[in-house]
Design an enzyme around this catalytic site. Structure first.
Site, PDB file in Angstrom:
ATOM      1  N   GLY A 168       4.103   1.505  -0.505  1.00  0.00           N
ATOM      2  CA  GLY A 168       4.489   0.367  -1.662  1.00  0.00           C
ATOM      3  C   GLY A 168       3.019   0.255  -2.481  1.00  0.00           C
ATOM      4  N   HIS A 169       3.217   0.923  -3.718  1.00  0.00           N
ATOM      5  CA  HIS A 169       2.164   1.178  -4.614  1.00  0.00           C
ATOM      6  C   HIS A 169       2.232   0.326  -5.548  1.00  0.00           C
ATOM      7  CE1 HIS A 169       1.264   5.677  -2.730  1.00  0.00           C
ATOM      8  NE2 HIS A 169       1.323   4.626  -1.859  1.00  0.00           N
TER       9      HIS A 169
ATOM     10  N   LYS B  48      -3.963   2.784  -3.660  1.00  0.00           N
ATOM     11  CA  LYS B  48      -3.897   4.057  -4.118  1.00  0.00           C
ATOM     12  C   LYS B  48      -3.293   3.894  -5.631  1.00  0.00           C
ATOM     13  CE  LYS B  48      -1.778   5.012  -0.434  1.00  0.00           C
ATOM     14  NZ  LYS B  48      -2.240   3.875   0.601  1.00  0.00           N
TER      15      LYS B  48
ATOM     16  N   GLN C  84       0.535   6.203   2.335  1.00  0.00           N
ATOM     17  CA  GLN C  84       0.086   5.844   3.763  1.00  0.00           C
ATOM     18  C   GLN C  84      -1.539   6.438   3.654  1.00  0.00           C
ATOM     19  OE1 GLN C  84       3.258   7.865   3.917  1.00  0.00           O
ATOM     20  NE2 GLN C  84       3.659   5.922   3.540  1.00  0.00           N
TER      21      GLN C  84
ATOM     22  N   ASP D 210      -2.561   1.047   1.998  1.00  0.00           N
ATOM     23  CA  ASP D 210      -2.656  -0.187   0.894  1.00  0.00           C
ATOM     24  C   ASP D 210      -4.026  -0.236   0.638  1.00  0.00           C
ATOM     25  OD1 ASP D 210      -0.156  -0.592   1.624  1.00  0.00           O
ATOM     26  OD2 ASP D 210      -0.575  -1.882   3.447  1.00  0.00           O
TER      27      ASP D 210
HETATM   28  P1  GDP Z   1      -1.571   1.298  -1.924  1.00  0.00           P
HETATM   29  O1  GDP Z   1      -0.299   1.242  -1.054  1.00  0.00           O
HETATM   30  O2  GDP Z   1      -2.677   2.143  -1.583  1.00  0.00           O
HETATM   31  O3  GDP Z   1      -1.243   1.455  -3.418  1.00  0.00           O
HETATM   32  O4  GDP Z   1      -2.131  -0.402  -2.129  1.00  0.00           O
HETATM   33  P2  GDP Z   1      -1.066  -1.659  -2.270  1.00  0.00           P
HETATM   34  O5  GDP Z   1      -0.521  -1.680  -3.386  1.00  0.00           O
HETATM   35  O6  GDP Z   1      -0.200  -1.623  -1.165  1.00  0.00           O
HETATM   36  O7  GDP Z   1      -1.989  -2.817  -1.820  1.00  0.00           O
HETATM   37  C1  GDP Z   1      -3.326  -2.854  -2.812  1.00  0.00           C
HETATM   38  C2  GDP Z   1      -3.175  -4.300  -3.118  1.00  0.00           C
HETATM   39  O8  GDP Z   1      -4.461  -4.807  -3.515  1.00  0.00           O
HETATM   40  C3  GDP Z   1      -2.155  -4.629  -4.281  1.00  0.00           C
HETATM   41  O9  GDP Z   1      -1.588  -5.883  -4.460  1.00  0.00           O
HETATM   42  C4  GDP Z   1      -3.058  -4.281  -5.596  1.00  0.00           C
HETATM   43  O10 GDP Z   1      -2.677  -5.153  -6.766  1.00  0.00           O
HETATM   44  C5  GDP Z   1      -4.347  -4.886  -5.048  1.00  0.00           C
HETATM   45  N1  GDP Z   1      -5.672  -4.423  -5.506  1.00  0.00           N
HETATM   46  C6  GDP Z   1      -5.988  -3.076  -5.949  1.00  0.00           C
HETATM   47  N2  GDP Z   1      -7.295  -2.958  -6.386  1.00  0.00           N
HETATM   48  C7  GDP Z   1      -7.802  -3.987  -6.081  1.00  0.00           C
HETATM   49  C8  GDP Z   1      -9.362  -4.504  -6.235  1.00  0.00           C
HETATM   50  O11 GDP Z   1      -9.976  -3.922  -6.637  1.00  0.00           O
HETATM   51  N3  GDP Z   1      -9.278  -5.913  -6.272  1.00  0.00           N
HETATM   52  C9  GDP Z   1      -8.200  -6.707  -5.865  1.00  0.00           C
HETATM   53  N4  GDP Z   1      -8.711  -8.056  -5.626  1.00  0.00           N
HETATM   54  N5  GDP Z   1      -7.101  -6.413  -5.584  1.00  0.00           N
HETATM   55  C10 GDP Z   1      -6.864  -5.018  -5.783  1.00  0.00           C
HETATM   56  P1  IMO Z   2       1.090   2.796   1.339  1.00  0.00           P
HETATM   57  O1  IMO Z   2       1.486   4.136   0.868  1.00  0.00           O
HETATM   58  C1  IMO Z   2       0.581   0.685   5.096  1.00  0.00           C
HETATM   59  C2  IMO Z   2       2.649   1.745   8.600  1.00  0.00           C
HETATM   60  C3  IMO Z   2       3.957   0.982   9.111  1.00  0.00           C
HETATM   61  C4  IMO Z   2       4.116   1.396  10.542  1.00  0.00           C
HETATM   62  C5  IMO Z   2       3.765   2.927  10.574  1.00  0.00           C
HETATM   63  C6  IMO Z   2       4.903   3.782  10.818  1.00  0.00           C
HETATM   64  O2  IMO Z   2       1.734   1.615   0.618  1.00  0.00           O
HETATM   65  O3  IMO Z   2      -0.398   2.740   1.774  1.00  0.00           O
HETATM   66  P2  IMO Z   2       6.994   4.169   9.082  1.00  0.00           P
HETATM   67  O4  IMO Z   2       7.784   3.260   8.205  1.00  0.00           O
HETATM   68  O5  IMO Z   2       6.253   5.398   8.310  1.00  0.00           O
HETATM   69  O6  IMO Z   2       7.814   4.509  10.221  1.00  0.00           O
HETATM   70  O7  IMO Z   2       5.947   3.213   9.832  1.00  0.00           O
HETATM   71  O8  IMO Z   2       3.021   3.143   9.353  1.00  0.00           O
HETATM   72  N1  IMO Z   2       3.012   2.088   7.091  1.00  0.00           N
HETATM   73  C7  IMO Z   2       2.045   1.687   6.346  1.00  0.00           C
HETATM   74  N2  IMO Z   2       1.062   0.683   6.331  1.00  0.00           N
HETATM   75  N3  IMO Z   2       0.838   1.196   3.914  1.00  0.00           N
HETATM   76  C8  IMO Z   2       1.841   2.148   3.729  1.00  0.00           C
HETATM   77  O9  IMO Z   2       1.986   2.737   2.745  1.00  0.00           O
HETATM   78  C9  IMO Z   2       2.501   2.467   4.939  1.00  0.00           C
HETATM   79  N4  IMO Z   2       3.493   3.049   5.294  1.00  0.00           N
HETATM   80  C10 IMO Z   2       3.798   3.161   6.681  1.00  0.00           C
HETATM   81  O10 IMO Z   2       3.522  -0.495   8.964  1.00  0.00           O
HETATM   82  O11 IMO Z   2       2.693   0.726  11.194  1.00  0.00           O
HETATM   83 MG    MG Z   3       0.836  -0.059  -0.057  1.00  0.00          MG
END
Ligand code: GDP
Ligand code: IMO
Ligand code: MG
Length: 420
Positions: free
Chosen positions: A39-40, A15, A221, A12
């Site tokens: 979840g991107h 990416k 991840q 998270d």
């Molecule tokens: P990912 O799994 O690595 O793609 O990241 P996620 O989407 O799960 O979580 C990142 C969260 O941070 C999302 O809600 C994005 O919209 C938000 N986000 C990304 N870059 C920034 C930033 O520079 N500042 C803020 N405030 N939010 C950001």
């Molecule tokens: P993105 O791509 C954050 C965590 C889960 C759990 C462990 C194993 O959005 O960064 P799984 O479902 O793979 O069996 O879970 O890994 N986990 C993540 N945490 N971002 C993710 O993906 C994750 N995908 C799995 O919360 O601790």
């Molecule tokens: Mg994510």
């Protein structure tokens, strides 16, 4: 050549946003591992979209998006996601290609994930319950069904055989939930999947590279969730690091040029497992609130803490990171002081190495304290305008990590990124 974008912490890091930002410079964006546990989040035309299975280049019509062989694919989630993306006027079937080696997540994989977590009780991983672990277990156990199998006449009998095996396991877990509706959805989604472009991924991508096309590999991840190098057993079931690009897409290591490692300016983790810099206090709560730290896949509150440079340096090492991208810099805009973990004390000894089993050790993080910048950075476009105290924070990171921060993301929007 191939460039890679991947996470350096526990996921998270942002990416999705960063892939979406760089995608216009590439011909292909490819996912190489993981599945719908990812979840991107992207913002498209000001609207929030969360992608789980589809690569984050899908909103750029000039790029082909590939789901690589190292991915585990849930056809039901893919089908739902296609509808969301099509809502933006995108022709998903035109730009999405799926490798025939991609492994399928079956409804019983999800059931097994749930049953296994329930049995673990307190020691549960905190899985997203998307069936990831059981699907990869069938892959390494040499039982899996792959996308290419959909084209065989005997797919249904293969499915029934595997389902029976799973049923015996579920009986052992005393799992009695009725999953027949999951199966109905699965078979409907399988029909949709058959109508996608199913490709011989490794030849496809290598031919494109030979033609001089540019490939961007999108990690899911992150390093600390890697099956081999993460905080095992509190990890996911795939190789999330740059090495996974080779096995997940079928490309040779010398084809990889840049490895962009994404880190937040602080740190989060969702699910169980060790997290040395976690703050279970008001500061952690403030980070969660300002950073909106709730899981994009499960909605769970994310655990928050200060940046952990020990773990980050380790992640840079095993990934061969060439460029660091620091996201969510704006979240630190209103903190008086900031802390950066520079070593751990374990059993009275100070170390800058990530140990084997963090959760089993009495581990104390040691911090360097730096002054916060206390300024709104969200509309800054030029590196020169970044606050001096942020520049110092970044300079300290560069020095410690031995890999330079090249971009700072200062908001969730597509245009909120500063190139250094
Ligand atoms: P990912 O799994 O690595 O793609 O990241 P996620 O989407 O799960 O979580 C990142 C969260 O941070 C999302 O809600 C994005 O919209 C938000 N986000 C990304 N870059 C920034 C930033 O520079 N500042 C803020 N405030 N939010 C950001
Ligand atoms: P993105 O791509 C954050 C965590 C889960 C759990 C462990 C194993 O959005 O960064 P799984 O479902 O793979 O069996 O879970 O890994 N986990 C993540 N945490 N971002 C993710 O993906 C994750 N995908 C799995 O919360 O601790
Ligand atoms: Mg994510």
């Amino acid at each position: 050549m191939v460039d890679v974008i991947l996470g350096l912490q526990w996921g998270d890091e942002g990416k999705g946003k960063i892939v979406d930002y760089f995608a216009p410079g590439y011909d292909i964006v490819a996912r190489f591992q993981g599945g719908p546990n990812a979840g991107h989040t992207l913002y498209v035309e000001g609207k929030k979209v969360v992608l789980h299975q589809i690569p984050s280049g899908i909103f750029h019509q000039g790029a082909e998006n590939i789901i690589g062989g190292g991915v585990v694919l849930d056809p039901v989630i893919l089908q739902q996601e296609c509808k969301t993306v099509e809502g933006f006027g995108i022709d998903v079937k035109k730009n999405l290609l799926i490798s025939h080696r991609t492994n399928l997540i079956l409804p019983t994989h999800r059931a097994l994930d749930k049953a296994s977590e329930m049995q673990k009780g307190e020691g549960k991983i905190g899985s997203t319950l998307k069936g990831i672990g059981p699907a990869y277990m069938d892959k390494t156990g040499r039982n899996a069904l792959r996308v290419g199998d959909l084209l065989n006449k005997n797919f249904t009998s293969q499915y029934i055989k595997l389902r029976l095996k799973h049923q015996r396991l579920l009986d052992n877990f005393n799992f009695t939930e009725d999953i027949s509706s999951w199966e109905d959805n699965f078979f409907e989604a399988i029909e949709t999947l058959r109508s996608f472009k199913i490709i011989n991924g490794e030849y496809y991508i290598n031919n494109k590279i030979a033609e001089g096309k540019k490939v961007l590999a999108e990690g899911a991840q992150a390093a600390m969730l890697d099956i081999d190098f993460g905080t095992y057993p509190y990890v996911t079931s795939s190789n999330t690091i740059s090495a996974g690009v080779c096995t997940g897409l079928g490309i040779a290591p010398q084809k990889i040029e840049r490895v962009l490692g994404i880190t937040k300016s602080y740190c989060t983790r969702v699910g169980g497992g060790p997290f040395p810099t976690e703050l279970e206090d008001e500061t952690g709560e403030k980070l969660r609130k300002i950073g909106s730290e709730f899981g994009a896949t499960t909605g769970r509150p994310r655990r928050c803490g200060w940046i952990d440079l020990v773990a980050l340096k380790y992640a840079c090492m095993i990934n061969g990171v060439t460029d660091v991208v620091m996201t969510k810099a704006d979240v630190l805009d209103s903190f008086e002081n900031l802390q950066l973990c520079t070593s751990y004390t374990i059993n009275g000894e100070q170390t800058q190495e990530v140990p084997l089993q963090m959760e089993k050790l009495p581990l104390q993080p040691n911090y360097k304290t730096m002054k916060g910048w206390n300024a709104d950075t969200t509309s800054i476009k030029d590196a020169g305008k970044l606050p001096e105290d942020m520049k110092k924070y970044i300079a300290f990171m560069n020095e410690y990590l031995g890999a330079p921060v090249k971009y700072v993301s200062n908001g969730p929007g597509r245009d909120q990124i500063v190139s250094l």
